[in-house]
Enzyme design. Structure first.
Site, mmCIF file in Angstrom:
data_model
loop_
_atom_site.group_PDB
_atom_site.id
_atom_site.type_symbol
_atom_site.label_atom_id
_atom_site.label_comp_id
_atom_site.label_asym_id
_atom_site.label_seq_id
_atom_site.Cartn_x
_atom_site.Cartn_y
_atom_site.Cartn_z
ATOM 1 C CG ASP A 162 8.034 27.303 49.278
ATOM 2 O OD1 ASP A 162 8.923 27.679 48.497
ATOM 3 O OD2 ASP A 162 7.795 27.869 50.361
ATOM 4 C CG ASP B 292 13.580 28.338 48.972
ATOM 5 O OD1 ASP B 292 13.562 29.565 48.738
ATOM 6 O OD2 ASP B 292 12.571 27.695 49.325
#
EC number: 3.4.23.36
Length: 170
Positions: free
Chosen positions: A117, A143
């Protein structure tokens, strides 16, 4: 000139987005781990590296392998559905986005033991802190692909199915 089959564009989008997200994650893993967060768009988007062994908001921590396998199944299921070519254009594109995001995060989980991330949003942090006691989770391009695909699915009308008369079965 013959027209390409209906699944070509969603499959091409799927492939390009999957490759692009994997390349961005590789770049982030190489250049961001030791760096301080960097502003991309002031007040809106920053780079901030982390490895996530669960899901957003700390859900299912340390379940990397089961989550990776689930993401892999979703991604491969989407690819199979796209290859069949029976899904109308906008819905096929939506599924392509979801599949690319799912497979990208699956690859991370299976190869790195965690999902890379690298994006934060000060704006989302402020809004989320008003609603809870936590900052908005760090996220990634995969995402955003899944979210965009879900939104597109919701906004795209379901295909009409032909009503077939059923004979009298009395």
């Amino acid at each position: 000139m013959p027209r390409p089959s209906p699944q070509v564009i969603p499959l091409l989008a799927f492939s390009v987005l999957l490759l692009a997200d994997l390349l961005v994650k590789a770049w982030a893993s190489q250049h961001l781990p030791a760096a301080e967060p960097r502003t991309l768009i002031p007040g809106l988007l920053s780079l901030n590296y982390t490895l996530n062994t669960g899901m957003a908001w700390g859900l299912l921590p340390n379940l990397t392998l089961p989550l990776a396998l689930l993401r892999l199944l979703v991604g491969l299921g989407v690819v199979a559905a796209l290859f069949r070519g029976r899904i109308p254009g906008p819905r096929a594109l939506a599924l392509g986005l979801i599949g690319a995001g799912a497979l990208s995060n699956a690859v991370d989980g299976l190869t790195r033991g965690a999902v890379v991330d690298y994006l934060t949003s000060p704006l989302l942090d402020r809004v989320h802190l008003l609603l809870s006691t936590q900052s908005f989770p760090i996220f990634n391009g995969a995402d955003m692909l899944v979210l965009a695909g879900v939104v597109l699915l919701v906004l795209t009308p379901a295909p009409r199915t032909a009503l077939r008369p059923q004979g009298d079965h009395l």
